[in-house]
Structure formats: C-alpha cells, structure tokens
Design a protein around this motif. Structure first.
Motif, PDB file in Angstrom:
ATOM      1  N   PRO A  97       4.028 -11.219  -5.764  1.00 20.02           N
ATOM      2  CA  PRO A  97       2.573 -10.696  -6.375  1.00 20.02           C
ATOM      3  C   PRO A  97       2.228  -9.557  -6.500  1.00 20.02           C
ATOM      4  N   ALA A  98       2.910  -8.665  -5.444  1.00 18.16           N
ATOM      5  CA  ALA A  98       2.679  -7.123  -5.404  1.00 18.16           C
ATOM      6  C   ALA A  98       4.385  -6.472  -3.821  1.00 18.16           C
ATOM      7  N   LEU A  99       4.283  -5.039  -4.522  1.00 21.30           N
ATOM      8  CA  LEU A  99       5.812  -4.890  -4.031  1.00 21.30           C
ATOM      9  C   LEU A  99       5.610  -5.432  -1.906  1.00 21.30           C
ATOM     10  N   GLN A 100       4.272  -4.870  -1.804  1.00 23.64           N
ATOM     11  CA  GLN A 100       3.620  -5.354  -0.113  1.00 23.64           C
ATOM     12  C   GLN A 100       4.000  -6.505   0.001  1.00 23.64           C
ATOM     13  N   LEU A 139       1.082   2.496   0.990  1.00 21.03           N
ATOM     14  CA  LEU A 139       1.045   1.412  -0.219  1.00 21.03           C
ATOM     15  C   LEU A 139       0.626   0.285   1.257  1.00 21.03           C
ATOM     16  N   LEU A 140       0.076   0.182   1.627  1.00 18.07           N
ATOM     17  CA  LEU A 140      -0.359  -0.931   2.318  1.00 18.07           C
ATOM     18  C   LEU A 140      -1.544  -0.462   2.552  1.00 18.07           C
ATOM     19  N   MET A 147       5.219  -0.459 -10.849  1.00 16.73           N
ATOM     20  CA  MET A 147       5.876  -0.210  -9.989  1.00 16.73           C
ATOM     21  C   MET A 147       6.446  -1.730  -9.435  1.00 16.73           C
ATOM     22  N   LEU A 148       5.921  -2.911 -10.145  1.00 10.94           N
ATOM     23  CA  LEU A 148       6.100  -3.414  -9.522  1.00 10.94           C
ATOM     24  C   LEU A 148       6.690  -4.050 -10.135  1.00 10.94           C
ATOM     25  N   THR A 149       6.881  -4.130 -12.072  1.00 11.33           N
ATOM     26  CA  THR A 149       7.688  -4.527 -12.607  1.00 11.33           C
ATOM     27  C   THR A 149       8.437  -4.233 -13.175  1.00 11.33           C
ATOM     28  N   HIS A 150       9.184  -2.956 -12.394  1.00 12.31           N
ATOM     29  CA  HIS A 150      10.138  -1.272 -13.444  1.00 12.31           C
ATOM     30  C   HIS A 150      10.943  -2.481 -11.891  1.00 12.31           C
TER      31      HIS A 150
END
Length: 1579
Positions: A340-343, A426-427, A539-542
């Motif tokens: 659901p998110a890069l982290q 990010l975190l 960022m995630l979609t990319h």
C-alpha cells in the motif's frame, strides 16, 4: 543529367518553350553554363519521377522494412512489401551488417567529406595573432579517464562524422546514384555526374573538376541566393580567379573599372606588406563570400525598427498531417500483493527477508566494500526515523514535524548512507530533498541550490561524518555559510549517532496519498534550481509502472551506474528495486573515473539481469574493453540507457553492441528510455523477445527538423538525423504532442512538438513555486480552433519528439537544448555531435563542450565553448575551429557566432562532471571565461543587418535645398556672440593695437603690478613677473636676438621652453625684435626617440632661422641621444636665454599694419596632421578683447591656469591674455601634477580663485587620483566654494561623463555644480566658445544616436534607448558668428541637421602657414562662401560637425539663447554602411563592455572596423574582450567589428590635449608595431 527519366515530348508546351529559350540564351552566351543548368533543373524538378524510396503514403516516419515495429501492418505503417523498387535500397539484417544509412559512422563520413571539399578550395581564414604569454594553460586533472565526458557526450559524433561528408563531397551528387545501387560500397564514394539533388538545384560550374572540388561557398551561395549581388563588404573587386568565389551570374559582367580601387592601395601610404595587412587581406577575402539571405532593397527610417526582417521562404516545409490523437499507455495491472506504500514494502522485506542483499557498495578500486541487507536497511532507517522525530530538540519542542523538508547531503560514493537517510525520512514522514555536496563556498551551482532550499523551506541537512569533515569550514570550525543558502543545521546520520527506538515506538506507515513524499531537484535552462515534488501515491504508482514495463522480478540483480539521488538512478536503483526486493550494485562516478569498465565486470561477476547506464558508460566500456577477454554479458535481459532519448545515443548503442555482441550481449536487450524531472519516466523500450525484429529507426531531414517538421530524409544524407525510438509510453499514462511555444495546441502527426503526459505517476508541482507550477503541471491541450480537448491536466516533459507508427515514441531533443536562430530550431546536442565529428579530436575533450545561444542584435547567436587539451598547439586548435565552423555551416545551415577554447578544467562543472551550461554562458557574457583561443564569425551569421544607406546625389539647386531645409528644421541653424563694441578712447586704441605696445604701456603706467606667478609642485611661487620685470626681460632677449641671431624682421624663431615665465618673456622679446615666434613643446628627455622628431619637423616646416631655449634643453638638443633620432648638426642657431647681459635694444619694432603676422601656432591634429596657422596682430588683439569681455577680466582679478602653453587657447591664456587685460595669472604646469596631485585644487582654495582654466587630462588626473581622497582633502581645509567658473579648454566634443564625475566628486569640497564648463576652438579659429560670466548655464540635451548617423538631430528624453547626452560647448564669444553648413553642398542647414560648423570673426587665423605633406590644402578653409544664403560673407571652416539648438534660456540681451553643440571632428568620422559614425561613441560602448578595458580606440581600414582595446587586467582576460567588444558594437551601433586588437595599457597614443591620435595608432597597427597581446580577425 537532371532530366534523366523525363520524356521531354510529354512535357507541357510552355515548359518546352521555356527550355528552348534557355538553350538559345546559352548558345548566345547570355547565361553561364552553371546558371543554365540551375534554371533547367528548376524547370524540370516537378516532372522528375518520384524517387523510389520516398513512400508518400507515410508522412510520419520511414521505417526500414526489416525493422517493423508492429507485426500487423497498420494503415499508418504499410508492411514491408510496400514498394518493390525499394528493395534495391535495402540489405536485410545478417550477422550485424546493417543498411548503411544506419551505420554509426555516417556522421563522421559526412563531416569528412564536407571538410575535404573545403580543403580543395583552401579558403584561407586568417589565424589570430597572439603574444606567447597570453596562452596560460591550467594544470590538468591527473585522473582524467579515457574521456571525462558528460551528458552531451560523444553521442553520435561517431555517426555524425559522416553526415558532413556529403554536403560537401556529395551534396552535388546525383541522388539516383545511391538510390539505384545496392549499398555495399562506402557512402562517401563520389559520383562524377553532377545533377539535381532532389529539390534544390545544385549544379557544377564548367571550369571545375568533379564535385569534390567544388567549393562550399558555391554550395552556400547558390543554393539560397538566386541572383543577388553579394553585399560589398570590402569595396574591392571580386578577384577574377575562378578558384575563389564563383559569383552568381548577375555579377559576372562587372568590369574592373566599375569597382573601387584595388585592395591594397588604401593604407594611406603605409607599406602594406606587413603581417597584419596580409591577415586583413585574408579576412577581406573570406568576407567576399555572399552572405546567406540577400538583403532587401530598402532603408528603414530611424523611427521604424532598425532590423532587417527576413522574409519567409516560400519553400519552407509545412506540416501536412492530421491533428494527433492522444496516445494511451497499456493499463496499469493490478497485482494482489503490491504494497500500500513504498515504506510498507521495505518493512515487509526487512521482516521476512532480512538476510537478502539490498545494496552492494564498491570502493574506489571497484571491489565490493560492504553489502547492506534488507534487514540492516530496515533497522537503520527505523533508528534514523526515531532519532529525527524524538531526539532532535526537546519533547515539547521537537525540531522536526512530519511534512518538514530535510536536505540530504551525501556524496555519490556513499550510496548506503543515502539509502538509509532516504528511507529514514520516508518512515519519519519528513520530506527528503537530495542535493549535491557543495564543494566550496563559491561552487558553480551552490547559489541556485540555495534558491531551491529557500523555496522548499529547508533548514536541516542530513549528512555522513566523512562528508561533514570534508565540507569547507570557517576558522573556528563551523561549516561555512554557503553562498545564497538559508541557515542550516547539520545532523550526522552514521549508525553510532542513532538511537534505537523504544519498544513501544512504531513508525506510522499510512496508505500512499497525495502528500509529498520527496522532492527531486531540477536545473532549468536559466540555471535556477527548482524542486519537483513527488507525492506518495505518484512514487508508488511510478514504481508499479516501472515494475510492469521492465518486468522486474523479486530477487533479481541490478547494476546501477547512475546517480542514486535523482532521476533513473533513484527511481530504478533505490525505489523500484526495494519494492521488488532487488539486489542493487552501485558503481559510483568516482569508480568509473578510475576503472571505466568496472560496471561491465560487475554484470559479469554477479550475472546481473538489468544494468542502468548512460551513453557515456557505454563509450567508456568500449574504450577499455581490450583488457577484458572473458567478460560475459549474456545474463543481461535489459540494458537501460537512461539518456537514450538523446538523438545521438543511437550511435553509442550501436557501437557498444558491435563490440560486446561477441561477449554474449543480445541486440534486443538494449532499452533506451525517455525521462523528465517533471513527468518522471515518459517512455521506455520493453526488452524484445529473442529473434523478434528490432524496433524501427527514423531517418529525418535536418532541414525539416529545423522547421519543426518531420520529413524522411531522401535528398542529402549528410544532413540526416537518425533517431531510435524510446519504446512505448508508460503503463497507465496518456500522452499528446503540443506546440512548444505559445498555447499548448495539439501538433499534427508530422510535426515535432513537446511531449506532454497525464499520469498518476508523475511529479505534482514545483515545491513552493505555484506560478511556475501552473504552466508546467496543469497544461490542458487545445485543438486548432483553440478549444480545450478535455478536462484532464497534462504535465510538460521538456522533451521534443513525435509519435511514430505503432505508437512508438521518438525524441529528437530537449526544450532546454533548443536554439532558435532566425526562426529555425537547432538542437545543442546535434551541434556538439557535429563538432566532435571533426576529427581528429586531439584538440578538445569530448565531453566538455558547451553550446548555448546569446541574444545579440535581435536574434539568437550560437556560441560553442570547449576545453582544449593541454598538448594541443595553436595551429591545430585554429585548424579544428575553422573546420567546425565549416562543418556546422554545411550540415545545419546555420552560422556560428563564436567558437572559444578554454584551458583544460576551467569550465564550471555540474556535480557529476558534466559542463554547467548556464554558468558557462554567464561567464561568457561577463567576460570571465578566459579562453585561450577564440574565433568570432559575425560576418557570416549576422544576416539581419539593416540595408546600407544610399547617400543622395548632391546636384540639387539652392532654392530647393533652402525650402527642404526649412521644412526639415524650422529655422536656419546659426548663432552669434554679443557685439564687441567700439572703443572710443584713442589712447586705448593705440595701446591695444599691438600686444607689444600694451606691455610697454603697462610697464610705464603700473610697473609693479604682478602679472604672472609660477608655482612648483609644492605650491610655492618659484618665479613672479611684474609688468616692468617682464618688459625688461623681453628687452634683454630682443638685444641678444639682434646681436647674435642676425635676423631680419619677419624671420621665424622657435621658442623651446618648459611651461613658465621664460616662455612669455621670449615671446615678447620676439615681438619687440619684429620676428615671428613659434612656440614648440620641448622634447621629453626620457623619450627623445618619440618626441624629438616632432620638434625637428616643426623647426623644418616653419623654416626657423633661430632657436631660443634654456641651457638644459640646449644640451639635450646637441646630445648623443638626440643624434640617434635626428641630425643634430643641422640645427639653426641655438641661443640660450638663461644668463643674458643687461642690454637694451636700440629700438623696439612696431609693425606697419595690424594685418602683419604676430605669431605662428603649430599643432598636431588628432588625425596626425601637423598644421601651423598664421595669427595677425589684429586677430590677437580682437581675441584677447573678446576673452576679456566674456570672462570679465581686469587688473584686480586673479585666474589660475593649468594648461599646456604651446598652441591654441592654452597659449593665448598663458602668454597673451594677462598682458592685454592686466589680470594676474597663476601658472601651474600640468606636469607638476604628476608628482603632486592636489596642487591645482589646493591653489584654487589657497588663493580663493574665481576663474580657472584646465585641460581634460588635468581633470582626469584629479578625478582618478583624488576621487577617493576627498575626505582627507576636506580635513586639510581645502575649499572650492570660491570657484565660479572652471573652464576646460579643448578642441573636441565636451566629455560629459568626465565633467559630471569631477563635479560630483568635488561637490563635498564646496565646488558648485554649475562651475564646470567647456570651451571650444579649432585650427581656423582658436576660440569660438567659452563659458563666460554673464551667459546662461551650459545646457545638456539627449539626441538619438540612430538619427545622428544620418546627420539628423532628434532630441529625445533622458534615458531613452540609443540616446546620447551632449553638453553645449560654452557661450559663443563676442564678435563671433557660427552657422551649420552641409559639408558637401556648402549650403546652410536647418537646426535639426548635423553639419559642419563654419565661423566668421575678426579673430580667425589668416591662413595655414604650410601643412606638412599637403602643401595644396584648400585655402577654402579660411575664406569660403556659402553656396547660397549670404554669398558676400567670408567664413572659415572648422572641420568639426555640430548643431545649434535654440534653448528656453535667455542670454544677457534678453533674447533666447542659441546653444552650439560640437559632436566631433569631420576628419575623424567613420563612414560605414553609408552612415556617419563618431569614433568616440563606439569607444564609449567598447570601454563599457568589460571592467578590464582601460581605454579603446577605433579606426577603419578598407571598410573594416578595427577596435583597439587596452587591457588593464591580466593577460588571460585578453580573449574575453573579443566577444564582448563585438557584441556591444553590434548591439549599440549595428556594425560588425572586423578586427579586435588587445594591447597593453598606454599603447593608444594621446596628445598633450588628452586627445587620441587614432591615425598614428592605425599606422602603427598596419606597420605591425603595436606588439599586441592578441589580434582577433572576425569572420
């Protein structure tokens, strides 16, 4: 021939008739063979069958059949079997042999052929002359890799070299030659047939060998200029030799008689065999080539804009396709287990795959240094996040809040620390802003980075301990405040400084939303650095889109050579790799510099599946691959070429494949892609299936591209651009092509435009810059009617390109590399490639070339700057530069304005070793580039010059002239001083009829009145003279003259004295003796060689019978040093007057009439002419009386004089005026000021002087020397409030800037701003104007310089563009009348015209004594009549141009005051392009061009403008001046400088009045006696 395949009988009748008429013209000799072929080809062009490989059904791109992009033939891309004829032209792919049009070295061949052409024709460009020391090389970096190059790389220079070959060797070759043959042979072989090259008639003149020898000038002149006479740059005949320039037919018939005199007779008697002149000769020859666009036939009036607007060419290609339809990417697949998110992905791998390697870092030798596992990456990022949120500041006041921006400052060599910092931010939900490590306080980009940090509101920077230690520090150990940066707090993120999170702390990992995740910096073309904000969802979609497009699998290995802080290096190597648990091996730039093949070794060792590189890395690997025998690249499934969108990348890819195919590299794995900071990844080529056909390439015509149109290049393969596709658009995106300038209108299918993207995976805004954001991220394309095509906003990518068949994306350049010259587009990268194709590149470094454009004279001009290798010699460099000019001219059809080479490692670099284009451009414009070689070509590329003005013929009758004048300028321009008045008292008349009698009368009536006080450098009176003392000293001299001289009345006697009272006594001694005194400046003891010949010349010309002088000077005249420069044995009698016996003469001479000569006044004019004028006794008395009236001089007054007393008004004031008016003169020799600067001013203060007279040189000395010391002078009690008038004595235009700065500087010492004024005199009348006591203050006007060049006077507002401030030259003296006259027609002019100043007055000189070298000079200088108006008055011509304006001020008699404005000497004016220029105006501009120009002078030679500039800085700045001087003269005066000469300070000769001796300078230049630092010949 051109009509091959044309059935003449089938042609329409009118065409057949025209052909028959042509044949007749040829047979009768009315047309040359060349003209005939050209016209014939033109007639037949439209009837020639279309060439087989032009597939008309496909306007967009021509695909080579073996590379079809889409197996199903779509209607846009007909399948491979389109035309059977085309099979000849193609060779199918077999074992790497490709269609020769795609060969990478095509470009090289084209360049070589172009140059071969030039070689045959040997157009000699004059090489600049340089003094040895001006060439200072900087030390070279020791660790330069095979080629430290940057993004603009070699891309395609490999291929480009061939393109040049053909414009020149092949442009004239028949197209069917290479169309109808199969293509194994080399592309440069030349066919001897000379026929029509499709479209443009280019045929051969008869007398020349086969095409290769035909010259570029011809190709250029005849392809574009139909029949226009070349502009006459040089006023010389076109040489008749066939080899030079074959003139267009219209010029052929010009006979020698019609042209002006031949070239070399014009050097004014200077021998022209010298080196300089041959170079100028060469320059003139190169300028004879016709310029490209013909000039149109009219002159625009100055109220219109000056520029020549090029007419649109009817043959310009126009887009013809339909409007483009937006292109959709494949849908973005939904995968069930995507995080659901890069982290969240990092958290998952950190927990479940802790041992799995995430990142391997190499040390400087290329060996692995450490590997970071996913477990370590997760735990360290967690620690950092905890530390950032909880351990900085206090609990109640934390330093960081979620959403704050934090700078990440890590060197490329430390990717591990960077990864931890990035994920830690990010975190912690703070926004990382990765930036480059600032190397010094003044780092090229650091100011712009400061702008970025400011606009993002960054106040905290994370860095590593090692990096922190390396940052520049202040003496007390703090990190310096970088230029332009906000105040920063630095935090070190090494593990030992981080705190382990407490048990209960968990990072907050929300589902990706539209909040900003990170900010990536981007530098714009102007150099500003902006932050592109990327949201968490983008960022995630990319990452998802990249995963889908590149088909990434969990656990793959990826080798990343790119910068991991931004762009592809960040997107693939840091973000997508973590999402897919990929093992990344990073190869930093430093490792690549040390071991260029290290990335290939890593791929081999780790069996990497994906490699992420730039063309530079491909290039380096090839250069070094010989050391690697057993490398195997078969594991690679995708070789992503990050700068694959650069048109020149195709050659690097091809060459790399050629070398490494034998090492297992598969052709289908090369994947170029297109990216932009705003839209992130735009398109990427998907890896092909084994054996599937390779994607297409487009071969485009450069000419079409320059007009923004896609045309398959058929005619002339040298100017072709081969581009590879960058694959398909990203999954989930939508793309359009819109016009790059103006509203975002959709392009047609065959038009080049900017790619715009709508995608969830792009940047969202420029952080903190809402205005700029709107124009870039919220673009809604419109259709041709201007209506928006929908609601969805698109982002501009900054990429120029088009969509080919099968929806493949092609990129042909970037907006920021776009150079718009005269309405055509050129791509900086293309120009770089052409320059690099000019082999051998022994001269410059491949990757260190900057191309940019500067705006000069209403158009963009292209500048190329490159770093020169330390071992390149002058000849090679110059050779390379001239070849680059020719190559670019041929292939791109655009002229270069300037080509500069700088020493190695001196161009400003971007942090990754590329050249910082914007900073380079700034340095160029500010004159800080310090080139070691420069070549300017304004003559070839400035084609928008206005039409030269045609002078009207002069045979117009007086009546029409008068009417015309009155219409043009309200009233006749004339002005008169007040009446001299009649003197009743007979006694006074007797006393003042002759000056000698005036002195005797004063000696009797007032013997003790002090007339003169002479001061020394300390300000002490060394000598005074009362009336009686002066009279007695004069008598002693008279007695000596009569005894020892053996003189008759009327003989000439030279007075050779330093400034002082001896000179005055000697003058009156001569008058008493009845001989004619001639005052001469004594020779300078330290510089006899230069000054003594002038003395000798005056003595010889004046036929002096005797010399009066002092003992020291007499010794000098007879000395051995003097004998070296003149013949000392032939001096006339020399009498020294130091210790004379006290004798009285038997009688004192009284002249029989007042018309007899009183004295001779000799002076050297600024044009270097020595002229002596005759002053009669009557003129002397009237002049003194006129000055007495104007300045209210009488015996109780004191004046101070700081002037040279040898000629003109200076002599009159020093020697004559006091005796006539009886006032006391305090004499200050100007030489004394050199040892004691404040002498003059302190005298004014001490004696409370009201009136003082000085020269410009004195004023300049005080301004420059005392300007900074006013406080100190004030403290010493210096007070100038007593000064009522300070008059500058001169024979030139008032130097307004100098008088104003003098007034401003000394205002604090009480000097009234109204005190300073000027006087004006000339040779024919020594005093015409002088600001007296009663007249109104001198007025200042602003005139329009453009009008002034047309001899018209147009007053404008202060500060108007092109305005020139002029100050009135002082009130006209009593008894003087002036009128402004047309020097050609000799008719009076209206007051809105500039004309020659003519004067009538009883104190005019009575004629020239003799003019050295011009005995026959017109007597009409003295007694001239107007051609109409008042024919009875006799006038004297001053030789100065000026105008008269009636002002609002009132003069003494209550009438409105007529002010006389002197503009400049007629002899000095430069006639260029039919306009009249005053050297001083051009020199003012030149001196303003650069801080190191101390002084400048201009002159012309054979219609070339030569600028000489004195360099006050270091010699390495010499070449900086060349472009700046050329720019400023072009901008402000619309003239092209022919030669720029840089010399040492003090080389420009200046006479005693402070005037430049431009003709002396010109003679020295032509005789090669200047010892210049650098001479640049502008092409």
């Amino acid at each position: 021939m051109a009509d091959r395949g044309v059935d003449l009988s089938a042609l329409p009748k009118e065409v057949r008739d025209q052909l028959a008429e042509l044949d007749l013209e040829l047979s009768e000799g009315d047309i040359t063979q060349k003209g005939y072929e050209k016209k014939r080809a033109k007639l037949l062009a439209s009837y020639i069958p279309h060439l087989p490989n032009v597939d008309l059904s496909l306007p967009d791109v021509q695909l080579s059949p073996s590379h079809s992009a889409d197996p199903s033939p779509s209607p846009e891309a007909p399948g491979p079997s389109t035309s059977s004829a085309s099979r000849h032209h193609r060779a199918h792919r077999s074992g790497g042999a490709r269609d020769e049009r795609y060969r990478s070295d095509i470009h090289t061949e084209a360049v070589q052929a172009a140059l071969a052409k030039h070689k045959e024709e040997k157009m000699a460009l004059p090489m600049p002359t340089k003094r040895r020391s001006a060439f200072v090389q900087s030390p070279l970096d020791t660790c330069t890799p095979p080629d430290t190059s940057s993004a603009s790389e070699d891309e395609g220079s490999l291929r480009r070299k061939a393109a040049l070959s053909a414009v020149l060797a092949q442009s004239l070759q028949s197209p069917d030659y290479w169309i109808n043959r199969s293509v194994q042979s080399s592309s440069t072989s030349s066919s001897a047939s000379s026929t029509l090259s499709h479209g443009e008639p280019k045929t051969q003149p008869q007398h020349q060998p086969p095409p290769a020898a035909s010259l570029l000038a011809d190709v250029l002149a005849h392809t574009r200029i139909e029949n226009s006479v070349p502009p006459d740059v040089t006023s010389s005949t076109p040489q008749e030799r066939g080899s030079r320039v074959d003139l267009p037919p219209a010029v052929k018939g010009m006979s020698r008689g019609q042209s002006r005199s031949s070239m070399l007779d014009t050097a004014d008697g200077v021998p022209v065999s010298s080196r300089v002149s041959t170079k100028i000769q060469q320059l003139l020859n190169t300028l004879k080539r016709p310029k490209r666009p013909p000039l149109s036939e009219f002159f625009l009036d100055d109220s219109e804009e000056i520029v020549e607007v090029p007419q649109p060419d009817p043959n310009t290609p126009k887009p013809e396709g339909r409007q483009i339809i937006p292109v959709k990417g494949e849908p973005l697949g939904v995968v069930s287990n995507w995080p659901p998110a890069l982290q969240a992905a990092l958290a998952r791998w950190g927990a479940t795959q802790a041992k799995s390697p995430a990142l391997t870092v190499l040390d400087i030798t290329g060996k692995p240094l450490y590997t970071l596992t996913y477990g370590k990456l997760w735990s360290r990022s967690l620690k950092l996040a905890y530390t950032l949120l909880n351990k900085l500041g206090t609990k109640t006041e934390p330093v960081l809040q979620p959403g704050d921006r934090v700078a990440l400052v890590y060197p490329n060599s430390d990717p591990g620390m960077f990864w931890v910092a990035f994920y830690g931010c990010l975190l912690a939900e703070v926004i990382p802003v990765p930036i480059e490590v600032p190397l010094s306080r003044q780092d090229a980009g650091s100011q712009q980075i400061g702008f970025l940090l400011g606009s993002c509101g960054v106040s905290l920077a994370l860095t590593s301990e090692v990096c922190l230690k390396g940052l520049p520090k202040t003496p007390n150990g703090e990190i310096v405040q970088f230029k332009g940066w906000p105040r920063m707090k630095w935090v070190v993120t090494d593990t030992k400084y981080l705190t382990k999170p407490s048990k209960d702390w968990q990072p907050h990992i929300p589902t990706a939303n539209t909040d900003t995740a990170y900010i990536e910096y981007k530098a714009s073309k102007e150099g500003t650095v902006m932050g592109v904000a990327v949201s968490k969802i983008s960022m995630l979609t990319h990452c998802q889109a990249l995963t889908q497009a590149c088909n990434y699998c969990e656990g793959e290995t990826l080798v990343n050579v790119l910068d991991c802080k931004k762009d592809m290096g960040l997107w693939h190597g840091v973000l997508t790799s973590v999402m897919n648990r990929i093992h990344t091996i990073t190869v930093p730039y430093a490792v690549m510099k040390a071991c260029p093949i290290s990335w290939v070794q890593r791929v081999h060792i780790h069996k990497a599946r994906v490699a992420l590189v730039k063309c530079r890395d491909l290039h380096w690997a090839m250069m070094a691959h010989k050391e690697q025998k057993d490398t195997n690249l078969s594991s690679i499934r995708m070789l992503i070429v990050a700068d694959g969108a650069n048109p020149w990348s195709v050659s690097s890819c091809d060459a790399f494949l050629n070398v490494f195919q034998s090492h297992g590299l598969k052709p289908e794995v090369i994947c170029p892609c297109a990216t932009s900071p705003e839209a992130l990844t735009v398109a990427i080529r998907r890896p092909g299936a084994r054996g599937a056909p390779l994607p297409a390439r487009a071969i485009l015509s450069m000419g079409g591209l320059s007009h923004g149109v896609i045309r398959v290049n058929t005619e002339d393969k040298n100017s072709a651009l081969t581009v590879q596709d960058v694959g398909h658009i990203m999954p989930g995106a939508l793309m359009c092509i819109v016009k790059p300038d103006g509203p975002p209108q959709l392009c047609k299918t065959d038009e080049i435009g900017e790619i715009v993207i709508n995608s969830r995976a792009g940047g969202t805004m420029y952080y903190g810059l809402p205005g700029v954001t709107k124009n870039t991220f919220e673009v809604i394309p419109v259709n041709q009617a201007g209506a928006p095509i929908g609601e969805i906003p698109f982002s501009r990518t900054g990429l120029l390109g088009f969509v080919g068949p099968g929806s493949l994306v092609f990129v042909v350049g970037k907006i920021e590399g776009l150079l718009m010259v005269s309405g055509r587009r050129h791509n900086a990268d293309d120009l770089v490639a052409t320059a690099l194709a000019v082999e051998p590149v022994k001269t410059v470094y491949r990757g260190r070339i900057a191309v940019f454009s500067v705006t000069v004279f209403f158009d963009e001009r292209i500048v190329i700057v490159a770093e020169q290798r330390p071992d390149a010699n002058e000849e090679d460099s110059f050779q390379w530069m001239s070849r680059v000019l020719q190559a670019i001219d041929s292939i791109h059809q655009v002229g270069l304005y300037c080509l500069a080479l700088v020493p190695a490692n001196t161009l400003p670099k971007t942090p990754l070793g590329g050249i910082h284009i914007y900073e380079t451009k700034q340095s160029f414009l500010e004159g800080n580039l310090h080139p070691c070689n420069i070549l300017m070509c304004p003559h070839t590329c400035v084609t928008n010059m206005p039409k030269p003005r045609q002078k009207q013929p002069v045979d117009v009758g007086p009546a029409s002239m008068l009417v015309g004048n009155l219409v043009a300028g309200k009233r006749i321009a004339q002005a008169t001083g007040r009446e001299l008045g009649v003197v009743e008292d007979q006694d006074l008349i007797r006393k003042h009829q002759f000056l000698s009698e005036a002195l005797q009368w004063r000696a009797q009536t007032d013997p003790d009145h002090v007339l003169y006080v002479l001061l020394n450098a300390k300000g002490a009176a060394v000598c005074t003279a009362t009336c009686a003392q002066l009279h007695k000293r004069a008598e002693k001299i008279t007695a000596t003259l009569m005894e020892r001289g053996g003189l008759k009345p009327g003989d000439n006697v030279v007075l050779l004295y330093p400034p002082g009272i001896d000179l005055i006594a000697a003058f009156y001694g001569c008058l008493y003796a009845g001989v004619i005194p001639v005052t001469v400046r004594p020779p300078h003891p330290q510089n006899l060689a230069a000054t003594l010949p002038t003395v000798r010349m005056i003595i010889d010309v004046s036929k002096a019978a005797c010399i009066l002088t002092t003992q020291p000077l007499m010794r000098i005249l007879r000395s051995r040093e003097a004998a070296a420069s003149v013949n000392v044995k032939t001096w006339p009698t020399i009498i020294d007057t130091d210790d004379l016996p006290r004798k009285r003469p038997p009688h004192i001479y009284k002249p029989p009439t007042a018309e007899m000569l009183a004295y001779l006044d000799f002076s050297v004019s600024t044009t270097g002419m020595l002229t002596g004028v005759k002053m009669s006794h009557a003129a002397v008395s009237t002049l003194c009386r006129s000055i007495k009236l104007q300045c209210e001089l009488y015996s109780s007054r004191q004046i101070a004089i700081c002037l040279d007393p040898y000629c003109g008004l200076g002599f009159v004031l020093w020697c004559l005026s006091s005796v006539y008016s009886g006032h006391q003169s305090i004499l200050i020799p100007p030489l004394e000021l050199e040892s004691s600067l404040p002498l003059w001013l302190s005298t004014l203060s001490q004696y409370k002087i009201r009136d003082t007279f000085c020269s410009y040189s004195v004023m300049e000395l005080c301004t420059k020397g005392l300007g900074t010391q006013t406080e100190m002078l004030k403290a010493r009690g210096l007070n100038l409030s007593c000064v009522r008038s300070c008059v500058v004595i001169a024979e030139e235009r008032p130097r307004l800037a100098l008088t104003q700065s003098f007034s401003k500087l000394f205002k604090d010492l009480g000097l009234s701003p109204r005190a300073v004024s000027t006087a004006f005199g000339s040779r024919v009348n020594l005093a015409i104007c002088m600001q007296g006591t009663s007249g109104p203050d001198p007025s200042t006007v602003y005139v329009d310089m453009k009008s002034l060049r047309h001899d018209r006077v147009r007053l404008v507002e202060r500060g108007a563009p092109q305005s020139l401030p002029l100050m009135e030259s002082g009130t006209i003296l009593p008894g003087v009348r002036v009128i402004i006259v047309n020097p050609e027609t000799r008719g009076p002019l209206g007051d809105s015209h500039l004309g020659e100043i003519w004067v009538t007055s009883s104190h005019s000189a009575s004629g020239y004594y003799t003019i050295y070298g011009e005995e026959s000079l017109q007597a009409d200088h003295f007694n001239t009549r107007l051609s109409f108006g008042e024919p009875q008055t006799l006038w004297a011509r001053t030789g100065y141009l000026g105008f008269i304006k009636r002002t609002e001020l009132l003069d003494a008699s209550g009438d409105r005051h007529d002010a006389l404005f002197v503009v400049g000497s007629l002899d000095e004016t430069l006639e260029l392009r039919g306009l009249r220029y005053h050297p001083i105006d051009i020199e003012t501009s030149v001196s303003r061009a650069h801080r190191s120009i101390a002084e400048s002078a201009v002159f012309t030679w054979t219609n070339l403008l030569v600028v000489v500039a004195e360099l006050s800085g270091s010699e390495q700045e010499a070449l900086d001046l060349v472009p700046l001087v050329t720019n400023v003269v072009l901008e402000e005066h619309h003239l092209i400088v022919g030669v720029v000469v840089i010399v040492d300070p003090g080389v420009i000769p200046i006479n005693s009045r402070g005037e430049k001796q431009r003709m002396h300078l010109r003679d020295s230049f032509l005789a090669d006696q200047l010892d210049p630092i650098y001479v640049a010949y502008n092409m």
